[in-house]
Motif scaffolding. Sequence first.
Motif, mmCIF file in Angstrom:
data_model
loop_
_atom_site.group_PDB
_atom_site.id
_atom_site.type_symbol
_atom_site.label_atom_id
_atom_site.label_comp_id
_atom_site.label_asym_id
_atom_site.label_seq_id
_atom_site.Cartn_x
_atom_site.Cartn_y
_atom_site.Cartn_z
ATOM 1 N N PHE A 324 -6.112 0.757 -3.965
ATOM 2 C CA PHE A 324 -5.077 1.160 -3.016
ATOM 3 C C PHE A 324 -4.576 -0.052 -2.235
ATOM 4 C CE2 PHE A 324 -3.796 2.277 1.255
ATOM 5 C CZ PHE A 324 -2.981 3.385 1.095
ATOM 6 N N LEU A 325 -5.494 -0.840 -1.694
ATOM 7 C CA LEU A 325 -5.115 -1.982 -0.874
ATOM 8 C C LEU A 325 -4.397 -3.051 -1.693
ATOM 9 C CD1 LEU A 325 -8.361 -2.264 1.276
ATOM 10 C CD2 LEU A 325 -6.137 -1.394 2.033
ATOM 11 N N ALA A 326 -4.887 -3.308 -2.898
ATOM 12 C CA ALA A 326 -4.262 -4.327 -3.742
ATOM 13 C C ALA A 326 -2.854 -3.924 -4.144
ATOM 14 C CB ALA A 326 -5.124 -4.590 -4.979
ATOM 15 N N SER A 330 0.835 -5.666 -3.146
ATOM 16 C CA SER A 330 1.835 -6.063 -4.142
ATOM 17 C C SER A 330 3.198 -5.460 -3.856
ATOM 18 C CB SER A 330 1.362 -5.659 -5.545
ATOM 19 O OG SER A 330 1.461 -4.245 -5.743
ATOM 20 N N GLU A 331 3.219 -4.371 -3.087
ATOM 21 C CA GLU A 331 4.470 -3.718 -2.714
ATOM 22 C C GLU A 331 4.985 -4.207 -1.353
ATOM 23 O OE1 GLU A 331 6.297 -1.503 -4.472
ATOM 24 O OE2 GLU A 331 4.917 -1.857 -6.155
ATOM 25 N N GLY A 332 4.334 -5.245 -0.797
ATOM 26 C CA GLY A 332 4.787 -5.787 0.483
ATOM 27 C C GLY A 332 4.301 -5.027 1.694
ATOM 28 N N LEU A 333 3.232 -4.243 1.523
ATOM 29 C CA LEU A 333 2.625 -3.495 2.633
ATOM 30 C C LEU A 333 1.302 -4.184 2.949
ATOM 31 C CD1 LEU A 333 3.323 0.078 1.213
ATOM 32 C CD2 LEU A 333 4.713 -1.200 2.850
ATOM 33 N N LEU A 334 1.306 -5.035 3.959
ATOM 34 C CA LEU A 334 0.214 -5.968 4.196
ATOM 35 C C LEU A 334 -0.707 -5.506 5.321
ATOM 36 C CD1 LEU A 334 2.316 -9.288 4.158
ATOM 37 C CD2 LEU A 334 1.396 -7.996 2.215
ATOM 38 N N GLY A 344 -12.532 1.363 4.855
ATOM 39 C CA GLY A 344 -11.433 2.302 4.825
ATOM 40 C C GLY A 344 -10.091 1.612 4.952
ATOM 41 N N VAL A 345 -9.132 2.330 5.486
ATOM 42 C CA VAL A 345 -7.752 1.859 5.593
ATOM 43 C C VAL A 345 -7.299 2.030 7.035
ATOM 44 C CG1 VAL A 345 -5.400 2.092 4.693
ATOM 45 C CG2 VAL A 345 -7.357 2.633 3.208
ATOM 46 N N ARG A 346 -6.479 1.089 7.498
ATOM 47 C CA ARG A 346 -5.944 1.174 8.857
ATOM 48 C C ARG A 346 -4.508 0.660 8.844
ATOM 49 N NH1 ARG A 346 -8.856 -2.291 13.431
ATOM 50 N NH2 ARG A 346 -8.532 -3.866 11.823
ATOM 51 N N PHE A 368 0.854 6.877 -4.514
ATOM 52 C CA PHE A 368 -0.513 6.549 -4.951
ATOM 53 C C PHE A 368 -1.287 7.843 -5.223
ATOM 54 C CE2 PHE A 368 -4.941 5.275 -4.533
ATOM 55 C CZ PHE A 368 -4.969 4.126 -5.318
ATOM 56 N N GLU A 369 -1.085 8.844 -4.412
ATOM 57 C CA GLU A 369 -1.752 10.128 -4.666
ATOM 58 C C GLU A 369 -1.275 10.732 -5.974
ATOM 59 O OE1 GLU A 369 -2.307 14.589 -2.735
ATOM 60 O OE2 GLU A 369 -1.193 13.052 -1.635
#
Length: 373
Positions: A324-326, A330-334, A344-346, A368-369
């Motif tokens: 998910f993070l990688a 790659s989509e410019g969501l850093l 987790g994710v934040r 992604f889902e």
Amino acid sequence: MTEPSPIPAAPPRYAYNFCAGPATLPRPVAERIREEFLAHAADGASVIEISHKGPRFSGILDTVETLFRRLCALPRNHHLFFMHGGARMQCSAVPLNLIGRSAARTAGYVETGLFAQQACREGARYGTVSTVAGSAATAFDRIPPVRARDCPEDAAFIHLTSNNTVYGTRWSDFPQDLPAPLVADATSDILSRRIDHTRFGVVYAGFQKNLGPSGMALVTVRDDLVGHALAGTPRLLDYAVQAETRSLDNTPNTFALFVLSLILEWVRDQGGLAAVERNNEVKAALLYGELDRSSFYRPTARPEYRSVTNIVFRLADESLTGEFLALAESEGLLGLAGHRTVGGVRASVYNGMPEDGVRALAGFLREFERLRG
């Protein structure tokens, strides 16, 4: 034979930075910094080359003080300081300046996450601290009630962290009728919403979320809490010295204060804190709406205590987190990785994050889902 002209480099793609800090600046502010770095005034000197005692910087400081007081309705009996060392240094400065007001050098702390715990540990270096409330037993998923009867009667102050970046919780309302002045570390929600400063003795915030470059702290201190520093308090941490010298006893980070002046002008131009607060609530609702739509994602904070600026969640299948993070990067969501202590994710959506960035992340969550759900 003439040399071929070099192929011009493609302009960089604009990425959306969801890092918890240092955080993204409002795009118009970043553009003004670029434009005014050398040409802020007509004297031929860059804004980082001017004297902190000169009239040009005095004008910047006047702008900062005037706008912050007006935007935040800061009472006239509260000082406004700018100090080195960010919020972590204030974890020392607060007890050094306040704990001596208690004959027993006692203070109360509310532990709602990592930085609240760090503040408590630092306070214990200068006196006796009491944990008056906390939420460690439930993995910091909520804000606990704070009651006067749980606070030391002779406490010099009660300290809380208004928004918890690691766990994604925040105070929607603040304790009242406590036996000591309330102190707030507001680093991650300063300028993101309206707060009533009359309810606080001290409010401090590191610059790096909503105020500008890292390394400085903004501090508001009620008049009656100045002048009580413990013997041996370093001069630069003494609130009385800051009050006497207008935060200029030592050279401040002049560039950071210049950036803060631009940010405050930007907040004013958005319509003030009420408008900024509404916009932040819209952004948070977009993301929470997507996260709550199915069981694929799991927000970690209880709904009634959810932060508006730090949205923390996990994937139901945590083995997918790395992918998910990688893919997001790659989509410019850093900057979406959760704090190293919890994983987790934040997604940190401070003032500078545009709604377009939040919509891009919401779309990525759905896609992604679809791919992995």
